[in-house]
Structure formats: C-alpha cells, structure tokens
Design a protein around this motif. Structure first.
Motif, PDB file in Angstrom:
ATOM      1  N   GLY A   1      32.477  41.588  45.540  1.00 36.12           N
ATOM      2  CA  GLY A   1      33.079  40.868  46.656  1.00 36.12           C
ATOM      3  C   GLY A   1      34.216  39.962  46.234  1.00 36.12           C
ATOM      4  N   THR A   2      34.004  39.155  45.176  1.00 38.13           N
ATOM      5  CA  THR A   2      35.017  38.177  44.763  1.00 38.13           C
ATOM      6  C   THR A   2      36.246  38.838  44.146  1.00 38.13           C
ATOM      7  OG1 THR A   2      33.818  37.912  42.665  1.00 38.13           O
ATOM      8  CG2 THR A   2      33.362  36.320  44.391  1.00 38.13           C
TER       9      THR A   2
ATOM     10  N   VAL B   1      37.407  41.945  44.750  1.00 32.83           N
ATOM     11  CA  VAL B   1      38.171  42.676  45.772  1.00 32.83           C
ATOM     12  C   VAL B   1      38.939  41.700  46.655  1.00 32.83           C
ATOM     13  CG1 VAL B   1      37.996  44.190  47.794  1.00 32.83           C
ATOM     14  CG2 VAL B   1      36.642  44.677  45.756  1.00 32.83           C
ATOM     15  N   THR B   2      38.318  40.549  46.986  1.00 29.08           N
ATOM     16  CA  THR B   2      38.993  39.535  47.792  1.00 29.08           C
ATOM     17  C   THR B   2      40.280  39.081  47.119  1.00 29.08           C
ATOM     18  OG1 THR B   2      36.868  38.761  48.648  1.00 29.08           O
ATOM     19  CG2 THR B   2      38.735  37.277  48.889  1.00 29.08           C
ATOM     20  N   THR B   3      40.203  38.861  45.796  1.00 31.84           N
ATOM     21  CA  THR B   3      41.375  38.408  45.040  1.00 31.84           C
ATOM     22  C   THR B   3      42.478  39.458  45.041  1.00 31.84           C
ATOM     23  OG1 THR B   3      39.884  37.167  43.594  1.00 31.84           O
ATOM     24  CG2 THR B   3      42.125  37.502  42.807  1.00 31.84           C
ATOM     25  N   ALA B   4      42.091  40.714  44.943  1.00 34.24           N
ATOM     26  CA  ALA B   4      43.075  41.799  44.850  1.00 34.24           C
ATOM     27  C   ALA B   4      43.603  42.252  46.207  1.00 34.24           C
ATOM     28  CB  ALA B   4      42.452  42.985  44.123  1.00 34.24           C
ATOM     29  N   MET B   5      42.972  41.820  47.308  1.00 35.50           N
ATOM     30  CA  MET B   5      43.299  42.367  48.621  1.00 35.50           C
ATOM     31  C   MET B   5      44.764  42.202  49.026  1.00 35.50           C
ATOM     32  SD  MET B   5      42.409  44.251  51.015  1.00 35.50           S
ATOM     33  CE  MET B   5      40.768  44.527  50.378  1.00 35.50           C
ATOM     34  N   PRO B   6      45.395  41.046  48.797  1.00 35.46           N
ATOM     35  CA  PRO B   6      46.821  40.956  49.164  1.00 35.46           C
ATOM     36  C   PRO B   6      47.680  42.034  48.488  1.00 35.46           C
ATOM     37  CG  PRO B   6      45.937  38.780  48.694  1.00 35.46           C
ATOM     38  CD  PRO B   6      44.880  39.757  48.294  1.00 35.46           C
ATOM     39  N   THR B   7      47.402  42.319  47.222  1.00 36.80           N
ATOM     40  CA  THR B   7      48.138  43.354  46.501  1.00 36.80           C
ATOM     41  C   THR B   7      47.822  44.736  47.052  1.00 36.80           C
ATOM     42  OG1 THR B   7      48.015  41.986  44.501  1.00 36.80           O
ATOM     43  CG2 THR B   7      48.650  44.285  44.208  1.00 36.80           C
ATOM     44  N   ILE B   8      46.535  44.969  47.359  1.00 32.33           N
ATOM     45  CA  ILE B   8      46.118  46.275  47.901  1.00 32.33           C
ATOM     46  C   ILE B   8      46.800  46.526  49.246  1.00 32.33           C
ATOM     47  CG2 ILE B   8      44.157  47.577  48.814  1.00 32.33           C
ATOM     48  CD1 ILE B   8      42.390  46.161  46.728  1.00 32.33           C
ATOM     49  N   VAL B   9      46.828  45.495  50.097  1.00 33.10           N
ATOM     50  CA  VAL B   9      47.484  45.625  51.406  1.00 33.10           C
ATOM     51  C   VAL B   9      48.971  45.910  51.234  1.00 33.10           C
ATOM     52  CG1 VAL B   9      48.139  44.387  53.508  1.00 33.10           C
ATOM     53  CG2 VAL B   9      45.807  44.234  52.656  1.00 33.10           C
ATOM     54  N   GLY B  10      49.583  45.234  50.264  1.00 36.13           N
ATOM     55  CA  GLY B  10      50.997  45.477  49.995  1.00 36.13           C
ATOM     56  C   GLY B  10      51.264  46.894  49.539  1.00 36.13           C
ATOM     57  N   SER B  11      50.296  47.485  48.842  1.00 43.56           N
ATOM     58  CA  SER B  11      50.447  48.843  48.317  1.00 43.56           C
ATOM     59  C   SER B  11      50.113  49.907  49.359  1.00 43.56           C
ATOM     60  CB  SER B  11      49.543  49.016  47.094  1.00 43.56           C
ATOM     61  OG  SER B  11      49.506  50.344  46.649  1.00 43.56           O
TER      62      SER B  11
ATOM     63  N   SER C   1      31.160  34.367  40.832  1.00 42.21           N
ATOM     64  CA  SER C   1      32.023  33.555  41.697  1.00 42.21           C
ATOM     65  C   SER C   1      33.146  32.898  40.904  1.00 42.21           C
ATOM     66  CB  SER C   1      31.200  32.486  42.418  1.00 42.21           C
ATOM     67  OG  SER C   1      30.700  31.532  41.498  1.00 42.21           O
ATOM     68  N   VAL C   2      32.907  32.664  39.596  1.00 46.90           N
ATOM     69  CA  VAL C   2      33.922  32.053  38.738  1.00 46.90           C
ATOM     70  C   VAL C   2      34.793  33.131  38.084  1.00 46.90           C
ATOM     71  CG1 VAL C   2      34.314  30.616  36.707  1.00 46.90           C
ATOM     72  CG2 VAL C   2      32.460  30.057  38.290  1.00 46.90           C
ATOM     73  N   VAL C   3      34.133  34.163  37.527  1.00 44.89           N
ATOM     74  CA  VAL C   3      34.842  35.200  36.774  1.00 44.89           C
ATOM     75  C   VAL C   3      35.603  36.155  37.697  1.00 44.89           C
ATOM     76  CG1 VAL C   3      34.532  37.196  35.234  1.00 44.89           C
ATOM     77  CG2 VAL C   3      33.236  35.094  34.840  1.00 44.89           C
ATOM     78  N   GLY C   4      35.036  36.456  38.881  1.00 46.63           N
ATOM     79  CA  GLY C   4      35.624  37.438  39.787  1.00 46.63           C
ATOM     80  C   GLY C   4      37.096  37.200  40.102  1.00 46.63           C
ATOM     81  N   PRO C   5      37.438  36.003  40.629  1.00 45.75           N
ATOM     82  CA  PRO C   5      38.850  35.759  40.947  1.00 45.75           C
ATOM     83  C   PRO C   5      39.765  35.825  39.725  1.00 45.75           C
ATOM     84  CG  PRO C   5      37.431  34.173  42.054  1.00 45.75           C
ATOM     85  CD  PRO C   5      36.563  34.933  41.100  1.00 45.75           C
ATOM     86  N   LEU C   6      39.269  35.308  38.581  1.00 46.95           N
ATOM     87  CA  LEU C   6      40.087  35.340  37.360  1.00 46.95           C
ATOM     88  C   LEU C   6      40.304  36.772  36.888  1.00 46.95           C
ATOM     89  CD1 LEU C   6      38.403  32.378  35.415  1.00 46.95           C
ATOM     90  CD2 LEU C   6      40.590  32.336  36.612  1.00 46.95           C
ATOM     91  N   ALA C   7      39.196  37.535  36.826  1.00 45.14           N
ATOM     92  CA  ALA C   7      39.280  38.927  36.371  1.00 45.14           C
ATOM     93  C   ALA C   7      40.116  39.762  37.329  1.00 45.14           C
ATOM     94  CB  ALA C   7      37.873  39.524  36.251  1.00 45.14           C
ATOM     95  N   GLY C   8      39.918  39.541  38.650  1.00 45.65           N
ATOM     96  CA  GLY C   8      40.683  40.285  39.647  1.00 45.65           C
ATOM     97  C   GLY C   8      42.174  40.045  39.505  1.00 45.65           C
TER      98      GLY C   8
ATOM     99  N   ASP D   1      47.417  41.993  37.809  1.00 43.82           N
ATOM    100  CA  ASP D   1      48.716  41.651  37.203  1.00 43.82           C
ATOM    101  C   ASP D   1      49.060  42.506  35.996  1.00 43.82           C
ATOM    102  OD1 ASP D   1      49.076  39.707  39.097  1.00 43.82           O
ATOM    103  OD2 ASP D   1      48.329  38.071  37.847  1.00 43.82           O
ATOM    104  N   THR D   2      48.052  43.115  35.351  1.00 44.71           N
ATOM    105  CA  THR D   2      48.324  43.860  34.109  1.00 44.71           C
ATOM    106  C   THR D   2      48.274  45.375  34.318  1.00 44.71           C
ATOM    107  OG1 THR D   2      45.982  43.566  33.511  1.00 44.71           O
ATOM    108  CG2 THR D   2      47.572  42.017  32.555  1.00 44.71           C
TER     109      THR D   2
END
Length: 490
Positions: free
Chosen positions: A25-26, A28-38, A145-152, A157-158
């Motif tokens: 969940g965490t 995918v939430t972080t990556a969603m703006p990029t996914i929507v852009g793609s 909840s901590v690692v998800g946003p960072l890892a996403g 980005d890479t």
C-alpha cells in the motif's frame, strides 16, 4: 526419521509475507503520481487501490475455510502464487485499466497470504508465546510505513515504477520455496462433504456490494446506485444466512457466533480498525492544513504509533498470562481511550510536538488491543475452525476500515461545507483542497488563511469525536463480557 516443521524459518517466511503485503500500500501510494503520468487515467486512479481491497476482502473468508479444509500450506502457496502473477502483470501494464485488473489479481493473492500467515502462527505457537510472535509480526506494518515511501521513491527515481511490482516476484518465489520445504503439516483427510458454493458466492456478493457502496459513497455521496448496492447487500446477506443454515459444510459456520467472546472481540477489532483509519488519514491533514507544516511532519508524528505498536503487543502477551482476556482487552482499550480523548481535546494552536505523545499512547493501546483480539478470536473456537476464525477477524478489520474511511470523509466534508457557507469567505469550491496542500496554501491571502484553518480544525474535531465514540463503544462492549464464562451479560 519423520520430517518436522522448521519453526524459525517458517516464522521468518510469515514475517516476510506480512511485510510484503503491508508495504504494497505505502509503496504504490508513493509511486502513483509517476504511474498516472506514465499511464494517464487520473479519473480512475482510485480504483488501483479500491480493486485490491475489494478482491482481497471478498476471498479472505473463502481462503480461511479452505485452509481448515485442505491445509495451510497449499492455500498460502496458492495465494502467494496469485500475488506474484498479479505483481508481474502490474509491472507489465501499459494502460491504467490493465493495471487495475492486475491489482485485482494481486488482491486475490493477498487475501490468502495475511490470514493464513496468522493461522500458521497460531498452529506453531502456544497462546502464551503467540501474542509475542504476533507482536513481532506486527512490526512489519510499522517498518513498511517508514520504508515504503522511501523505497518507492528510490525505485521510481532510479529503475522505474514497474520495479515496485517486479520486485515481489523473486521474493514471492523464495517464500513459496520456504513454506513448501519447511512447513510440515499432518495429512488432511479431505471430507466428502460438498463445498458450500451457495454460501461462498452469496458471501462474496455481500462483501462486493457493501464495500463498493461505501467506496462510491465516499467518492460521490448518496446516490441511487449507492442505495441500490446497499439493498443488494441486505438481500445477499439474507441469501447467505439461508445458505449457511442448509449447508453441509458452511463456509462460515453460524455456530461461531454462539460464542459471545468471539462476537465481541471481532466487533472491537472492526471498531478499532475504523478508529485507526481516522488517525492515519487525518493527523497528517492536521499537520498540513491546520498548522501549515510540510507533508514529512505528518508522517513523522505517526512514526511512534507504528514503533510502539510492538510495545503494546508485548504488554498484551504479558497481561494475557496474568489476567483474563476481558481485562487484557480493557487495558488496551483504556490506553487507546486516553490517547483518543487527548486528541479530541487538543486546542487548535497546539505545537505539532504534542502529537508525538498522542501517537505514542494510541500506538501502545492499539498494539495491545489488536493482538488481544486476534488471539482471543483464535482461542475461542475449536482447532478445526482456526482458519475460518482468523480470516473472519482479518475481514472485519477491512470492513471497519472501509466503512469508517467513508463515514469520516462525509463528516469532514459536511462540517467543512457548513463552515464555509456560514463564514461566506469564498466561492472557490476547491478552497479546502488548496488549504491542506502546503504548496498551494502559501498562495492564499492572510485574511483567508486563519478562518479556513479554523473551519478545518472544527471539521477534524468532528472526525476525532467520531473516532473517540468508536473507542467508547468498544469499551462498553468489552464490559458486557463476563470475567470467567466469557458470556454476555443478559
């Protein structure tokens, strides 16, 4: 020499499975703006999350029944395999529609992984040790909840957003290998009783129509479609009860609900899960909208909740060895109640640092309460119903979260709309969205900012009041359980 279960390695596999479903969940939430852009399709973006929740919830009780009927290992492996397939298809998606369909498959797999993992823990450990192991297992949610946003963020980005899904494939294959090789179950005698097809389908219809109704209610408010779905829920529930009374081997035996303790701990689990959604969603909104801080602070003040959840779990394991389940549950709920009252009474101008204290107290209380509910639900049923009981406990939490997210959203929007109408500050319908975004809030004039923050504070105050009421109801329900017999007071 007879091969035995490697308890340590199976427990590690269960922890990894929990972490994998928790981080989904965490990240995918972080990556969603990029996914929507793609992939485009912002108007159907919510369904990336909703379909996962729907398919997960619909199949959870079915998997629980099958885990009791044919064994934990095959159902866990099946769920993990579906999760891998769904993840791979998500990574390969080239449109938002294919991503949504793939997320549905992923949710079908996750619906087995989480409840069957908790059932495996119940099989491997005694009640005294189980609470400690569940406490350790619950830290996966805090770490996620901590690692998800960072890892996403790092993966996007890479190497690209596709890899937030592809990474599940090798991990899932390792999990399947570990459970296949190291979990040894006694041979299940598959009974000749017919599978409860009618009950299974009617139950899936109940969950589909109920969760879909509240999803649409949250998005668009009351409509004929929502009312129609709620009517279908009632009809499907009636059909489900009719099917279960006649089934030779019901998917959820109605005899489970003859145990008042089982009923109460599941109701408490649903209420507390709903309360948790109010914390997770609306404390960050307070940080950004009322106090004008950046989004990072919103996540930071919630960190103690995740970290101290484990402390609450360990306390519950100790209390359960000393006191009755009722008293242990009450202790956890009273600690949660203290945090909920503090949150409800906190003044508008309070420093964000106070929320560390609120988050810490609530984290300890929820950790103790949640573990007690899980262990109680498992211990209040016979061994042959353990899978069904665990999956039902997981299901009611999902239902509690889904319903209360919708209720909180309606409450917030209603109070905000009334406040704006009375204040007559602006005709901009998007003004509250601008307020809760720190970037756009800077563009608002000073004479608008403070009155708008007061309106948002009043709205959040209403949400936190509703959350407090959920905890109070949970306390009252627990007080209705007799100390020794576990029966409800007549």
């Amino acid at each position: 020499m007879e091969k035995k279960t490697n308890v340590t390695l199976v427990t590690i596999a269960v922890f990894v499975a929990t972490f994998m479903t928790a981080i989904e969940g965490t990240i995918v939430t972080t990556a969603m703006p990029t996914i929507v852009g793609s992939l485009h399709g912002i108007e159907i973006m919510n369904w990336v999350f909703s379909i996962y929740l729907l398919t997960n919830a619909m199949l959870t009780p079915i998997y629980g029944k099958l885990a009791d009927k044919i064994g934990r290992r095959p159902i866990f492996i099946l769920g993990t395999f579906l999760f891998i397939v769904g993840s791979a298809l998500c990574g390969l998606s080239n449109t938002m529609l294919t991503l949504i369909i793939s997320r549905g498959i992923q949710g079908m797999g996750a619906g087995a992984m989480m409840p069957v993992a908790l059932t495996i823990i119940a099989d491997l450990y005694t009640m005294e040790k189980r609470a400690k192991v569940l406490g350790l297992n619950s830290t996966a949610w805090g770490i996620a909840s901590v690692v998800g946003p960072l890892a996403g963020g790092m993966i996007v980005d890479t190497i690209g957003w596709h890899w937030i899904f592809f990474i599940n494939v090798p991990i899932g294959l390792i999990l399947i290998g570990m459970i296949w090789y190291f979990l040894v179950e006694p041979k299940h005698q598959v009974e000749a009783k017919k599978m409860d097809i009618g009950g299974s389908f009617s139950l899936m219809m109940v969950l589909l129509t109920l969760l879909l109704a509240f999803q649409l209610l949250s998005d668009n408010g009351f409509s004929l479609l929502v009312l129609g779905l709620l009517a279908l829920t009632v009809i499907s529930f009636g059909l489900f009860l009719w099917a279960e009374k006649r089934a030779e081997d019901p998917v959820i035996s109605l005899s489970l609900f003859h145990s008042p303790l089982f009923v109460v701990v599941n109701l408490v689990a649903a209420l507390i899960s709903g309360f948790l959604m109010g914390i997770d969603v609306y404390i960050p909104m307070w940080m950004q909208g009322v106090l004008g801080l950046n989004a990072g602070i919103g996540g930071l003040v919630l960190a103690p909740l995740s970290l101290l959840w484990m402390v609450g779990s360990f306390l519950a394991s100790r209390w359960m060895s000393q006191y009755s389940i009722r008293k242990t549950l009450l202790l956890g709920l009273v600690i949660t109640l203290i945090g909920a009252v503090w949150q409800f009474l906190i003044p508008m101008g309070s420093s964000w640092l106070w929320f560390f204290g609120i988050s810490s107290i609530i984290g300890i209380g929820l950790g103790a309460t949640t573990v007690t509910c899980t262990v109680s639900a498992q211990s209040s049923v016979p061994q042959e119903m353990l899978g069904v009981a665990t999956s039902f406990n997981t299901l009611v939490r999902t239902i509690g979260q889904t319903i209360m997210v919708s209720v909180f959203g309606i409450l917030l929007n209603t109070i905000s709309a009334n406040g704006l109408q009375q204040a007559k500050l602006t005709s901009d319908p998007d003004i509250m969205n601008k307020l809760v975004n720190p970037q756009t809030a800077k563009l608002l004039s000073a004479d608008l900012l403070e009155p708008l923050r007061k309106i948002l504070y009043d709205s959040l105050h209403g949400v936190f009041g509703a959350g407090l009421l959920l905890v109070v109801i949970a306390v009252v329900l627990t007080l209705l359980v007799k100390e020794k017999s576990g029966r409800i007071v007549e």
